[in-house]
Motif scaffolding. Structure first.
Motif, mmCIF file in Angstrom:
data_model
loop_
_atom_site.group_PDB
_atom_site.id
_atom_site.type_symbol
_atom_site.label_atom_id
_atom_site.label_comp_id
_atom_site.label_asym_id
_atom_site.label_seq_id
_atom_site.Cartn_x
_atom_site.Cartn_y
_atom_site.Cartn_z
ATOM 1 N N UNK A 213 0.855 -1.186 0.000
ATOM 2 C CA UNK A 213 0.000 0.000 0.000
ATOM 3 C C UNK A 213 0.888 1.233 0.000
ATOM 4 N N UNK A 222 6.110 6.846 10.739
ATOM 5 C CA UNK A 222 6.937 6.235 11.779
ATOM 6 C C UNK A 222 7.138 7.178 12.968
ATOM 7 N N UNK B 45 4.681 -6.881 14.273
ATOM 8 C CA UNK B 45 5.000 -6.414 12.928
ATOM 9 C C UNK B 45 5.338 -4.937 12.828
ATOM 10 N N UNK B 46 5.522 -4.268 13.952
ATOM 11 C CA UNK B 46 5.987 -2.892 13.894
ATOM 12 C C UNK B 46 7.292 -2.808 13.090
ATOM 13 N N UNK B 49 6.671 -3.269 9.273
ATOM 14 C CA UNK B 49 6.128 -2.051 8.655
ATOM 15 C C UNK B 49 7.192 -0.955 8.574
ATOM 16 N N UNK B 50 7.937 -0.810 9.677
ATOM 17 C CA UNK B 50 8.967 0.241 9.699
ATOM 18 C C UNK B 50 9.992 -0.008 8.600
ATOM 19 N N UNK B 53 8.436 0.700 5.110
ATOM 20 C CA UNK B 53 8.188 2.139 4.951
ATOM 21 C C UNK B 53 9.500 2.896 4.759
ATOM 22 N N UNK B 58 6.634 2.143 1.028
ATOM 23 C CA UNK B 58 5.272 1.604 1.030
ATOM 24 C C UNK B 58 5.119 0.695 2.240
ATOM 25 N N UNK B 59 3.872 0.373 2.577
ATOM 26 C CA UNK B 59 3.665 -0.600 3.636
ATOM 27 C C UNK B 59 3.459 -1.965 2.999
ATOM 28 N N UNK B 60 4.290 -2.917 3.348
ATOM 29 C CA UNK B 60 4.203 -4.238 2.735
ATOM 30 C C UNK B 60 4.842 -5.266 3.657
ATOM 31 N N UNK B 61 4.329 -6.470 3.633
ATOM 32 C CA UNK B 61 4.975 -7.539 4.396
ATOM 33 C C UNK B 61 6.038 -8.222 3.551
ATOM 34 N N UNK B 62 5.786 -8.284 2.253
ATOM 35 C CA UNK B 62 6.672 -9.030 1.365
ATOM 36 C C UNK B 62 7.994 -8.313 1.115
ATOM 37 N N UNK B 63 7.921 -6.980 1.065
ATOM 38 C CA UNK B 63 9.122 -6.223 0.697
ATOM 39 C C UNK B 63 10.015 -5.904 1.883
#
Lengths: 683, 183
Positions: A213, A222, B45-46, B49-50, B53, B58-63
């Motif tokens: 996203x 952050x 998962x902080x 995300x950090x 980002x 972007x916000x992603x779990x995969x990347x």
């Protein structure tokens, strides 16, 4: 086209009858309807007409993600499930149910802002969604399985990172109080959406998203997260520098308070000997610093392990204490969590708040309305001789034991014997008991017990208890003046603070938040309270649209306000700072409030279109007006309340409880006004 | 043949690459490593995300360069899984283009994006599960933890005190070390 921030951009529609899968652009709804609850409410308004019944194929099951979900913003883990809810009495209408966990994240990473399921499959099916690829698959091998078995099976088939929403036997059997279980042992619990899913022959939705996203200002997100975390977790006496200011902590944060409290060290689980306890560890939602869950792993890892929330584990404690004596030590707690989650039943159906210090008293003047749960009501009926071992088949003499719990939950989930009566829903089961002679000469008293336990009409009618959870806004939310008033009154009585934060004496934050010190005065029912009710309405709407966990943000809010007003930026439910960072525009609290006002009016319009007119919904049962405090004051004086309601309507710009054309048009809801007029329901 | 050999052969067949012997490399030790206290990690998962980002915007779990083991709640040996900046980095050893190198300042094993051809050899050779290198499908490049130049965003974002950044100017003995006599 400008870059889309925050949203995924598409809405998925699955028609199970014709097996048609389509995508619609989110731009039709967003950002006007914000997201989450607001987005789903608009879809409800457009598609679910009053003629459609809750369990009809044409009812829509809408899973919507919030505007801040999966953007990296803190606390934004919840997501919304919304449909015409079968649990609401006397007329089924809109109800938004909130669940935590990773479910919302997966939907958004799979590329959708919402999923709409409509129609009814011929045979049991499940949906498999991966990054925009959608399949309707045969669920013959899943049907009849418990929620944890279903989830494990789906994980075996589609990979361990898959997220599943599924129903248990209760949902399949259309039990009105059934849940949709998501993530690991969290659920869309209220509203009866398990039955809606079951009525569509849809066993589960498995989803995996690997997308991302886009956000406007990642660094700022952050920074805001860190700011909020610092305020939320500061310890008493600790000094921290936040936003250029030095603050000193006053209250104890709930971390790691909860999980140690729930499962104290050395706790012996009820089934430890049977199954073998392997490990317990703290757990929480994505993007959250609070540990509100406990992961429990047993030797038979596959079936019974999971992560359990505080509510689930505490709410049987009263019964357990009563039967086994001594301090609740988790003999039945774990059993309780397994049974309700696995069978797919709303756990508040089998819980009691007695242990948490709330009185359970059915006396005419007792302030029982704040704490009575469904099982308390049935227990009282048993004490009064209405429900017996003969006519229910339940071992009442063993009330509080594992055996009672098993009998009770299995009977409901599989609709056996008396369980079939309970599974009709609170209101209809009460009616059934009152109409049948086998329940003895005192069966008419059930009406009184019901009225003490459940709300009268409207959004929570026949479904939600007058429970204290209203005030906290944990889980589902409140946009109904009566519910809000009840919640505010709980705040006035100080119960909430006492339970939540051990900070009863310090209510400075309340005065700052609601803008009036009258909020502490239990005898005042003037205009300031009406204004506070409106703030409270927005506060909940904000949480469900953003979607931000009310529990955490409220804690942060009260802690922040108690320390320094400027620390909280006016709100914590998705602060304007978070919005600005995600969407790249300078968004203020006033802008957001205007959006929420639109959504409150939209929901009210839905409510009216579905058949609740004027003040009919905004009233308590007569018995509630007789309740008195310990000092002997009437808690809810009827005349003052009615006067307050008229002030509230006036402030809202409503006439007799219904939005007017002028108000709707002012909020950009001309189409809503037009349709209400066509239905002859515009005042 | 052992099961593992069969598996390796199948993979090689699939990828039409003949097994190539690459001698072990001797690279300087990393000067820092992210350490996880598994007892305190709640998989919130902080950090994930950090990381995404900060590094991808972007916000992603995969990347994210820091991963979680399997599903958040079901598998219990789960916690945040950062790159361990191995003593004997298999990713670096098997990278066919030499895109993976050691950062002079932090000692982190980093991927120079312009030389990465997206072969995913490094991901395959990573001795840990899940592999500590992620693959950016859109750009067709592998991405891995570079310790954010010595100030890791994940450690700053951790709200449970589970992540710490441990540094030693003389180098840290960490991660995978080739067993003696195995090559």
């Amino acid at each position: 086209m400008a870059e889309q921030y925050g949203y995924a951009g598409k809405i998925l529609r699955v028609d199970l009858t014709d097996k048609i899968i389509t995508e619609i652009p989110s731009a039709n709804y967003l950002p006007k309807y914000v997201g989450g609850r607001g987005l789903a409410a608009k879809i409800y308004w457009d598609e679910i007409t009053p003629e459609i019944g809750a369990l009809d194929p044409e009812n829509r099951l809408i899973f919507a993600t919030g505007a801040l979900t999966a953007t990296g913003a803190a606390y934004a883990a919840p997501s919304v499930c919304l449909a015409k809810a079968p649990c609401i009495y006397p007329v089924s209408t809109i109800y938004p149910s909130i669940a935590l966990g990773r479910w919302g994240y997966e939907i958004k990473f799979a590329g959708y802002d919402a999923i709409i399921v409509q129609g009814k499959a011929e045979k049991p099916v499940y949906l498999w969604i991966k990054d925009g690829h959608v399949e309707i698959r045969n669920a013959a091998s899943l049907w009849g399985k418990t929620t944890s078995q279903t989830r494990m099976k789906l994980m075996q088939m589609h990979g361990k990172n898959v997220q599943a929403a599924c129903i248990g036997p209760a949902g399949e059997n259309l039990v009105i109080q059934s849940i949709i279980a998501v993530d690991c042992n969290t659920a869309f619990a209220h509203g009866g959406f398990g039955a809606v899913m079951g009525s569509k022959n849809l066993k589960a939705i498995a989803i995996r998203g690997t997308g991302s996203i886009k956000v406007a200002n990642p660094k700022r997100i952050l920074e805001v997260n860190e700011h909020m975390r610092k305020v939320a977790t500061i310890l008493p006496g600790e000094t921290r520098s936040v936003g250029g200011k030095t603050i000193v902590g006053k209250h104890r944060p709930p971390v790691p308070y909860f999980w140690q409290y729930m499962w104290p060290k050395g706790t012996k689980m009820g089934r430890e000997q049977e199954l073998g306890l392997v490990k317990m560890s703290p757990s929480g939602c994505p993007g959250c610093n609070t540990i509100c869950k406990t992961k429990v792993r047993l030797a038979d890892n596959a079936v019974h392990s999971g992560s359990f929330e505080c509510g689930e584990s505490l709410l049987w404690a009263g019964q357990e204490q009563e039967y086994y004596g001594g301090r609740p030590a988790g003999r039945v707690l774990y059993e309780f969590a397994i049974l309700t989650d696995d069978l797919g039943i709303d756990s508040s159906l089998v819980s009691s708040m007695a242990w948490m210090g709330f009185p359970v008293d059915f006396g005419p003047e007792a302030p029982g309305g704040g704490s009575i749960m469904h099982l308390d009501m049935l227990r009282e009926a048993h004490k009064r001789g209405i429900l017996t071992e003969e006519n229910t088949g339940l071992p009442w003499s063993k009330y509080g034991s594992q055996e009672f719990l098993r009998e009770y939950t299995y009977k409901i989930a599989y609709r056996e014997g008396f369980g079939d009566v309970i599974a009709k829903g609170p209101a209809l089961s009460t009616k059934y008991i009152m109409e049948h002679e086998e329940f003895g000469p005192r069966r008419r008293e059930m009406e009184y017990l019901y009225q003490k336990t459940y709300t009268k009409a409207g959004q929570f009618g026949g479904m939600r208890r007058h429970a204290i959870v209203w005030g906290k806004g944990v889980g589902d939310c409140v946009v109904s003046p009566m519910c809000t008033l009840f919640a505010l009154h709980s705040i006035k009585r100080g119960k909430e603070l006492e339970v939540m934060n051990n900070a009863r004496a310090d209510s400075a934050w309340l005065i700052k938040w609601y803008g009036t010190d009258k909020i502490k005065d239990t005898t005042y029912w003037g205009e300031d309270v009406a204004k506070a009710v409106i703030i409270h309405d927005y506060y909940h709407m904000e949480g469900d649209c953003a979607t931000v966990c009310s529990f955490n943000s409220e804690l942060t809010l009260m802690r922040g306000l108690a320390l320094d007003e400027e620390l909280t930026w006016g709100s914590v439910h998705g602060t304007p700072e978070q919005w600005s960072a995600v969407f790249g525009e300078d968004i203020t609290q006033e802008d957001l409030m205007k959006q929420y006002e639109r959504l409150v009016n939209l929901e009210r319009a839905i409510w009216i279109r579905d058949g609740y007119l004027e003040g009919a919904a905004d009233a308590f049962h007569d018995v509630i007006y007789q309740e008195k405090s310990k000092a002997g004051d009437v808690l809810f004086p009827r005349e003052k309340l009615e006067n307050l309601l008229s002030v509230y309507y006036q402030l809202r710009g409503w006439k007799d409880g219904a939005p007017t054309r002028a108000k709707l048009e002012e909020l950009g809801l001309k189409d809503v006004a037009d349709e209400l007029e066509r239905n002859g329901k515009l005042t | 043949m052992s099961d593992q050999q069969i598996e390796t052969e199948e993979i090689n067949k699939k990828r039409l690459i003949k097994p190539v012997f690459v001698p072990p490399v001797h690279v300087p030790l990393s000067k820092g490593v992210i350490i996880v206290d598994e007892e305190h990690c709640t998989c919130c998962m902080h950090c994930v995300h950090a990381c995404s980002l900060t590094n991808e915007g972007v916000c992603s779990h995969e990347l994210a360069r820091i991963q979680l083991a399997e599903s958040t709640n079901y598998i219990f040996e789960n916690s945040a899984k950062p790159c361990l900046q191995c003593v004997d980095p298999q990713c670096l050893r098997y990278c066919p283009t030499g895109a993976i190198k050691v950062d002079a300042a932090t000692g982190a094993r980093i991927i120079e994006q312009k030389f990465c051809i997206g072969c995913q050899n490094c991901i395959e050779k990573c001795p840990y599960d899940p592999p500590r290198i992620s693959f950016n499908k859109a750009k067709k490049k592998a991405v891995k933890c570079d310790l954010c130049g010595g100030d890791p965003a994940c450690v700053k974002a951790c709200s449970h005190g589970a992540l710490t950044y441990f540094t030693d100017p003389n180098g840290v003995q960490t991660g995978y070390i080739q067993p003696k006599g195995s090559v």
